[in-house]
Design a protein around this motif. Structure first.
Motif, PDB file in Angstrom:
ATOM      1  N   ARG A 174       0.811  -1.217   0.000  1.00  0.00           N
ATOM      2  CA  ARG A 174       0.000   0.000   0.000  1.00  0.00           C
ATOM      3  C   ARG A 174       0.843   1.265   0.000  1.00  0.00           C
ATOM      4  NH1 ARG A 174      -2.611  -0.871   5.843  1.00  0.00           N
ATOM      5  NH2 ARG A 174      -0.949   0.208   6.934  1.00  0.00           N
ATOM      6  N   GLU A 175       2.027   1.169   0.589  1.00  0.00           N
ATOM      7  CA  GLU A 175       2.873   2.371   0.562  1.00  0.00           C
ATOM      8  C   GLU A 175       3.547   2.533  -0.805  1.00  0.00           C
ATOM      9  OE1 GLU A 175       5.260   2.516   4.194  1.00  0.00           O
ATOM     10  OE2 GLU A 175       3.460   2.048   5.376  1.00  0.00           O
ATOM     11  N   LEU A 178       1.185   4.309  -3.028  1.00  0.00           N
ATOM     12  CA  LEU A 178       1.180   5.759  -2.788  1.00  0.00           C
ATOM     13  C   LEU A 178       2.383   6.417  -3.457  1.00  0.00           C
ATOM     14  CD1 LEU A 178      -0.058   8.239  -1.202  1.00  0.00           C
ATOM     15  CD2 LEU A 178       1.698   7.759   0.518  1.00  0.00           C
ATOM     16  N   VAL A 189       6.944  10.926  -0.269  1.00  0.00           N
ATOM     17  CA  VAL A 189       5.659  10.791   0.411  1.00  0.00           C
ATOM     18  C   VAL A 189       5.649   9.568   1.312  1.00  0.00           C
ATOM     19  CG1 VAL A 189       4.383  12.036  -1.359  1.00  0.00           C
ATOM     20  CG2 VAL A 189       4.647   9.536  -1.534  1.00  0.00           C
ATOM     21  N   ALA A 190       6.605   8.686   1.109  1.00  0.00           N
ATOM     22  CA  ALA A 190       6.764   7.524   1.980  1.00  0.00           C
ATOM     23  C   ALA A 190       8.158   6.981   1.726  1.00  0.00           C
ATOM     24  CB  ALA A 190       5.711   6.460   1.696  1.00  0.00           C
ATOM     25  N   LYS A 191       8.638   6.169   2.639  1.00  0.00           N
ATOM     26  CA  LYS A 191       9.986   5.614   2.521  1.00  0.00           C
ATOM     27  C   LYS A 191       9.867   4.111   2.270  1.00  0.00           C
ATOM     28  CE  LYS A 191      12.608   9.210   4.007  1.00  0.00           C
ATOM     29  NZ  LYS A 191      13.707   9.820   3.214  1.00  0.00           N
ATOM     30  N   PRO A 220       6.702   5.842   9.808  1.00  0.00           N
ATOM     31  CA  PRO A 220       5.278   6.043  10.092  1.00  0.00           C
ATOM     32  C   PRO A 220       4.746   5.113  11.171  1.00  0.00           C
ATOM     33  CG  PRO A 220       5.520   4.698   8.130  1.00  0.00           C
ATOM     34  CD  PRO A 220       6.917   5.076   8.563  1.00  0.00           C
ATOM     35  N   GLY A 221       3.795   5.595  11.956  1.00  0.00           N
ATOM     36  CA  GLY A 221       2.931   4.676  12.666  1.00  0.00           C
ATOM     37  C   GLY A 221       2.045   3.987  11.658  1.00  0.00           C
ATOM     38  N   ARG A 222       1.577   2.795  11.997  1.00  0.00           N
ATOM     39  CA  ARG A 222       0.686   2.076  11.059  1.00  0.00           C
ATOM     40  C   ARG A 222      -0.465   1.474  11.851  1.00  0.00           C
ATOM     41  NH1 ARG A 222       6.033   0.902   9.202  1.00  0.00           N
ATOM     42  NH2 ARG A 222       6.384   1.705   7.084  1.00  0.00           N
ATOM     43  N   PRO A 223      -1.652   1.448  11.242  1.00  0.00           N
ATOM     44  CA  PRO A 223      -2.847   1.069  12.005  1.00  0.00           C
ATOM     45  C   PRO A 223      -2.782  -0.330  12.598  1.00  0.00           C
ATOM     46  CG  PRO A 223      -3.346   1.325   9.634  1.00  0.00           C
ATOM     47  CD  PRO A 223      -1.979   1.863   9.862  1.00  0.00           C
TER      48      PRO A 223
ATOM     49  N   PHE B 318      -5.248   6.197  11.598  1.00  0.00           N
ATOM     50  CA  PHE B 318      -4.142   6.521  10.691  1.00  0.00           C
ATOM     51  C   PHE B 318      -4.700   6.811   9.307  1.00  0.00           C
ATOM     52  CE2 PHE B 318      -2.732   3.874  14.092  1.00  0.00           C
ATOM     53  CZ  PHE B 318      -1.490   4.347  14.444  1.00  0.00           C
ATOM     54  N   GLY B 324      -8.256   0.230   2.666  1.00  0.00           N
ATOM     55  CA  GLY B 324      -6.850  -0.153   2.723  1.00  0.00           C
ATOM     56  C   GLY B 324      -5.930   0.745   1.912  1.00  0.00           C
ATOM     57  N   GLN B 326      -3.579   3.838   1.122  1.00  0.00           N
ATOM     58  CA  GLN B 326      -2.690   4.719   1.867  1.00  0.00           C
ATOM     59  C   GLN B 326      -2.852   6.154   1.391  1.00  0.00           C
ATOM     60  OE1 GLN B 326      -0.083   3.777   4.344  1.00  0.00           O
ATOM     61  NE2 GLN B 326      -0.461   5.950   4.600  1.00  0.00           N
ATOM     62  N   TYR B 328      -1.552  10.318   2.037  1.00  0.00           N
ATOM     63  CA  TYR B 328      -0.343  11.009   2.459  1.00  0.00           C
ATOM     64  C   TYR B 328      -0.651  12.036   3.552  1.00  0.00           C
ATOM     65  CZ  TYR B 328       3.588  14.280   2.233  1.00  0.00           C
ATOM     66  OH  TYR B 328       4.640  15.105   2.559  1.00  0.00           O
ATOM     67  N   ASP B 374       5.028  11.869  10.197  1.00  0.00           N
ATOM     68  CA  ASP B 374       5.689  10.578  10.004  1.00  0.00           C
ATOM     69  C   ASP B 374       5.192   9.937   8.717  1.00  0.00           C
ATOM     70  OD1 ASP B 374       7.052  10.876  12.474  1.00  0.00           O
ATOM     71  OD2 ASP B 374       5.281  10.201  13.556  1.00  0.00           O
ATOM     72  N   ILE B 375       5.787  10.355   7.623  1.00  0.00           N
ATOM     73  CA  ILE B 375       5.301   9.957   6.305  1.00  0.00           C
ATOM     74  C   ILE B 375       5.220   8.449   6.175  1.00  0.00           C
ATOM     75  CG2 ILE B 375       6.033  12.024   5.094  1.00  0.00           C
ATOM     76  CD1 ILE B 375       8.551  10.503   4.212  1.00  0.00           C
ATOM     77  N   PRO B 376       4.146   7.947   5.600  1.00  0.00           N
ATOM     78  CA  PRO B 376       3.025   8.675   4.982  1.00  0.00           C
ATOM     79  C   PRO B 376       1.825   8.823   5.902  1.00  0.00           C
ATOM     80  CG  PRO B 376       2.920   6.388   4.346  1.00  0.00           C
ATOM     81  CD  PRO B 376       4.103   6.504   5.283  1.00  0.00           C
ATOM     82  N   ASN B 377       1.931   8.421   7.184  1.00  0.00           N
ATOM     83  CA  ASN B 377       0.736   8.336   8.002  1.00  0.00           C
ATOM     84  C   ASN B 377       0.565   9.506   8.952  1.00  0.00           C
ATOM     85  OD1 ASN B 377      -0.949   6.151   7.450  1.00  0.00           O
ATOM     86  ND2 ASN B 377       0.533   4.702   8.272  1.00  0.00           N
ATOM     87  N   CYS B 379      -1.437  10.481  12.248  1.00  0.00           N
ATOM     88  CA  CYS B 379      -2.065   9.722  13.334  1.00  0.00           C
ATOM     89  C   CYS B 379      -2.914  10.683  14.151  1.00  0.00           C
ATOM     90  CB  CYS B 379      -0.992   9.066  14.206  1.00  0.00           C
ATOM     91  SG  CYS B 379      -1.653   8.245  15.681  1.00  0.00           S
TER      92      CYS B 379
END
Lengths: 412, 412, 412, 412
Positions: A174-175, A178, A189-191, A220-223, B318, B324, B326, B328, B374-377, B379
């Protein structure tokens, strides 16, 4: 029965390269080997390095902030096997205490360069900057932002259990989507997974290679597991309920903060420090289904620093950006505007914009979602405690421009 | 010297059609005539109808919610001329008290139909619904959501000074651009000026026509003047600093709430009521420039209901949506997920999703931006006070499904 | 269902002589006839005159304070028959609201002359004095003590059920024994029954005569029923559990206070006012035995004004009196010393001792028993909120003597 | 600049006899030699033994409580010379932190035998008893009083500067007069100087003899310097202003408490522990006169554990004693009655009276002086936090008698 001290599950050595230490790792992956075992219902102390693993020094230059290597962060302590924990359980993490290391009573707040990490306001404030905070018991102050002192709401920025292979696959997919969808943007926008500087504790080369390819970054935190939630209220006495995804939970913790503001807006924004956290672990069998949890929940502790509600100034921001463009119920845009409103207000006292940007990142400011349905404007508020300043910032008080010195900048 | 009661600047008549009353109006426009004059430093009481002007009844059907006419809202009391106020000044609004009307101790919370107003979760909960709240002094409870009782943090949803012609032009232009840019979406992203049901107090036909064409709708808060900010903490004892854009300020107030949760997620989400607000007005000359304000600020009052920090359950969300996907750093997506997490949790006790949706809109829940870098999320967190329930919703407490009755629905 | 306002069980007329009004009485006695009936679980509003029944005026002289007739106080509203209440039950009094009368937004704090009532510090401050407070919503201020403003913690000073004949006999016996034992002291240590100015509502002459002879004075709180407890925290949202001693409970209430400090030290020390209290009554059958109660208990409401713990200055006092004499664990002596310490401190700002004495009586100061076992010294503390002053009284702040005007004194 | 840890001004050795250690003493006297020097504006850590110097063990018998030797207590750490401090100055003691010793995470609460120390309720509860508390971060619990857990408000029971010879003479005279005046009472009303077991740190024999004859006992707090004030709120982040009576101040500290209730009623009533306190010392020249202080003042810290005001049950007590005798405005009698009311209430759940007596001594209960002028009754209140129990003690909740085990008693 309390006759002896609490067992240390890990102790850190700040003089060694974090990337070589067996009790640290810097990616999320189910194959990173456990560093040790903790019993169900056991209480342990766990020491943590600061999130950069010592890249930032107690000095007056932000060169280290400018040059920070983000492939190395965050160094987490663990993972620890929690006995009896299985997928579908909840791990109740009872944060009994968090403290700085006794021999290192200081921390840092930083602004990264826009081209290396950036932050919430990097379009406007692209330069690296830094403030060093000295701890005095529960309070802190900094030579880089005079006139400010407050009690820390000390907490871990990151805690979580390892993802299962399936959960990890979900994250990476999912990242990546993105990243792909945003390829036109001139910013990260994401790593994605990154083999460079990956560290897997005691893991062998093969594990290291695998984690380098697949391991989720810690930013990132993740759900599904929490992780880098950066929740400023997760302090002494709080309880967190974390979903377990693998046998033994594989719990890790790190990124300790002496204090943070809601949003942690400058990214390296909390007061980052090395420290020790005391946790009691309790496994709740089948807790995920029983409580209907898709993400962690927590109950904050009883000792939050108290500012009366009448001792805050609240700033309002709306989803109209600094170019006057209207956005549709966008709380992110609104919160950025709210932050800018504070900077404009506090400038009057002689602070530089970078000083305020740093301060908003780490002081116990309250960021609220006020209204999120009144089309087209989201409204967010940000409360700044009046009592953290040693002069009166109330709207009615006389304003005097002071010599506020300077935060640390990078050499040019 | 306090020997007599405070002057009423306006008293409402709930038995008359709101659209005919000389002290009400339902658009923002500089040409709406003043209803009266208030001195600088004067304290007055101002009565307000509920925001719908009486469209919603104290009964057990949500038909009225389904059929609400949004061209009529919000009915605000005013505008009032504040003596000596000029553009560039700040109007200090000292909210000394807010109360329901003594003879109407009830209010309502509603979910609009997705096709007529909608709300923050309307993709998932598209049906109209309603709860009627009874007030018992500072507390409220409802037959439509049993087991819940809490003290209201009573406040005005809307207050502001009239826009100047220039400010109004800015609003209309930028919102029209958004509407135009979002024409592909199957939902209203903003409400343009609307001649239908426009009401301008004592204004003549010509003014009515002009305001119908140009007048800004009252639904969104806007950065230049505040307006519908829906800030739940703007309660008894709070002070708000409002920018003045026209001679005499032309202050209006309405949309009183007995209580609201952060976000007011169901749109008609606070506990809406008719009531009376006591305000002391003070003009701060040249305050906008002196304080560097582009938007209102406020200082909350000293009597917020106190739930200890250990008496909340905080839910985390998040920026990964329910499919599901993602997003930014999208705090709006994150907050929607956070709300859904609460619904999933509270379902266990026998509440319907719509009951919880209503409750989250109006109970004193705390919505925080936790991490936004905290890319991409992004919180966000949402704290639900444990003590508003008459049974124990703590994670560790035994769960028992109860007969929770039903909120009001529309007939089909 | 909240569609109408709440029933008034009694409305007062401030223009009439309190001693003639059928809904008032000024002694505790089981034979005073009920003024009306309230259902179990019913909520009513009850209006009250100020405790002196209008003897004190909104003016700048303390002559009325000097001349107050203490045989007339306190005028209580009631008694009310509570349906189904019997001896041995508890009456749960849910204080839903307390407000000043809308048309009389002011109150008074007084020091009585030492020879007519006196007060806690009358050996040192024997003269009558007075301050008139103006109410502004939840806040109050006074022209007689400039520089001070605070939110009231509004509450009834007196509430209780009538004593039975047996309980009344116990009171009269034990207080007579004290009076007899203290006959050598040159001050009143208790007030015996007093026929003069007795008022028994609608009671006939025979009842009046009987109550005059036997009726307990309203000045002290008493363990068996509560009465004049003067508990400053018994405010909006509080619940009190009162023992019932007679059929129908015969509940009375009065002596409403806009605010009070712990101890109410000047005797007429709260901010006394006429007002209206909203109460829900619930009878708990056999509650006295079931809960093991010999005296009332209460649960304070959720909206106490919040001063952060760091926003108080706490003064310490010990059981060594102003003549240097050591007393044995005497908390009364210690608290008097604590009060004197505050007076000495606040004098620096230009206040007269009488102004501070008045202020300590009515502002929300916290009086604590700190240590009561460390022979021979009891230690008490008194916390003064810093934020009620409009200048900074912190120990570290610069001190400037101001013109603080004067409280009201009696003509000589 | 915070790069190193804070200096220890004293470290304790719990394995040695407290009466031999050079950094401890157990009387107040100006001639006890300084243990070391602390700079003005310096921050140091100071370790302390528990107040009995190790007489009480972590076990299940109260024999040690019965046999405690009160000539040995309290062992204080110090005295320390504070550079530049002179008589007439104030010493600002900024309590930055207080912690238990890491290797000794437990403490004790005791009831002394009536004939050896006694306590506030010793007429009714004359037997020795004990509870051992285990610390879990900020929380504590005990095997001797099941069902209870709370966050400690950790603080020093004793801190103060040495008396001058003149002040000491005043103390000895005035307390001797009390002892003489109370010779008819069958109890100790004060403790005179006592040569037995006197300990003066590094002092020579001659000093020891002098201090034995003249040194003030540490049990009472005293107005001139503070001392054993046992103020439960003097916790992390608090600031105390102490009068200086001798050159160099000669500051001592000890008797650390993990928690205490207002009154510390059982005498050995706090949760007594060995620990470490971090203090910043600042000398305020001529502060005693400038601030008009005859006794210390303090400002409490910002992190008090928060129980909402609605989360307490408040008990009321009056100055009518357990024999029905009326006392005149006696807050000490009233507070004793208030304590008894709590015991009667909590008995219902299966606790023994001694368990509750211990709990009231050390849990964060709020003891207030409510009314102290309503002749003849003083009224005091005592608030018990509902949330320290793991079952619901609210008046309305069902009551179930549980097996609550036992506190420790002495062998007979």
């Amino acid at each position: 029965m309390g006759k002896e001290g609490i067992r240390y599950a890990a102790k850190v050595d700040l003089d060694k390269d974090a990337g070589t230490l067996p009790y640290l790792h810097n990616r999320w992956h189910p194959d990173i080997p456990n560093y040790g075992t903790i019993k169900n219902n056991e209480t342990v102390k766990i020491e943590c390095v600061d999130w950069t693993g010592g890249q930032i020094g107690n000095n007056d230059s932000a060169d280290d902030m400018r040059d920070v290597d983000l492939t190395r962060i965050h160094y987490l302590t663990g993972p620890f096997e929690i006995e009896t924990a299985e997928p579908g359980d909840l791990l109740l993490v009872d944060i009994q205490d968090v403290q700085p290391l006794e021999y290192a009573p200081w921390g840092f707040t930083g602004v990264f360069a826009k081209e290396n990490g950036g932050g919430f306001l990097d379009e406007i404030y692209p330069k690296p900057a830094k403030a060093i905070w000295d701890f005095e018991g529960i309070h802190c102050s900094t030579r880089h932002i005079p006139g400010v002192k407050f009690a820390g709401l000390i907490h871990p920025g990151i805690l979580g259990c390892a993802p299962s292979a399936e959960v990890l696959e979900t994250w990476n997919t999912r990242e990546a989507e993105l990243i792909s969808a945003c390829s036109h943007m001139d910013r990260d926008v994401a790593k994605p997974p990154e083999p460079k500087n990956v560290h897997v504790g005691t893991g062998e080369a093969a594990i290291k290679e695998k984690v380098g390819k697949e391991g989720a970054r810690t930013i990132p935190g993740r759900p599904e597991h929490g992780g880098n939630c950066d929740i400023k209220n997760l302090s002494r006495g709080s309880k967190v309920y974390l979903p377990v995804h693998v046998e033994g939970a594989k719990f890790s913790v790190g990124d300790l903060h002496f204090s943070q503001g809601d949003g942690e807006i400058s990214f390296c924004g909390a007061i980052e420090m090395a420290g020790v956290i005391t946790i009691k672990f309790t496994v709740i069998k089948n807790g995920v289904a029983d409580m209907g949890l898709k993400s962690p929940i927590y109950i904050p502790g009883p000792v939050e620093p108290q500012f009366g509600p009448g001792r805050y100034i609240y700033f309002e921001g709306f989803s109209v950006d600094e170019n006057g463009k209207q956005h549709y119920l966008d709380a992110t845009v609104a919160y950025r505007q709210t932050c800018l409103r504070v900077i404009e207000y506090l400038r009057r006292y002689g602070y530089s914009d970078y000083q305020i940007y740093l301060l908003l990142s780490c002081a116990p400011v309250q960021g609220h979602i006020a209204g999120i349905v009144d089309i087209p404007n989201a409204c967010t508020t940000l409360g700044v405690p009046i009592d953290i300043f040693d002069f009166d910032i109330s709207p009615g008080a006389p304003v005097q421009k002071r010599d506020m010195g300077s935060c640390a900048y990078a050499s040019s």
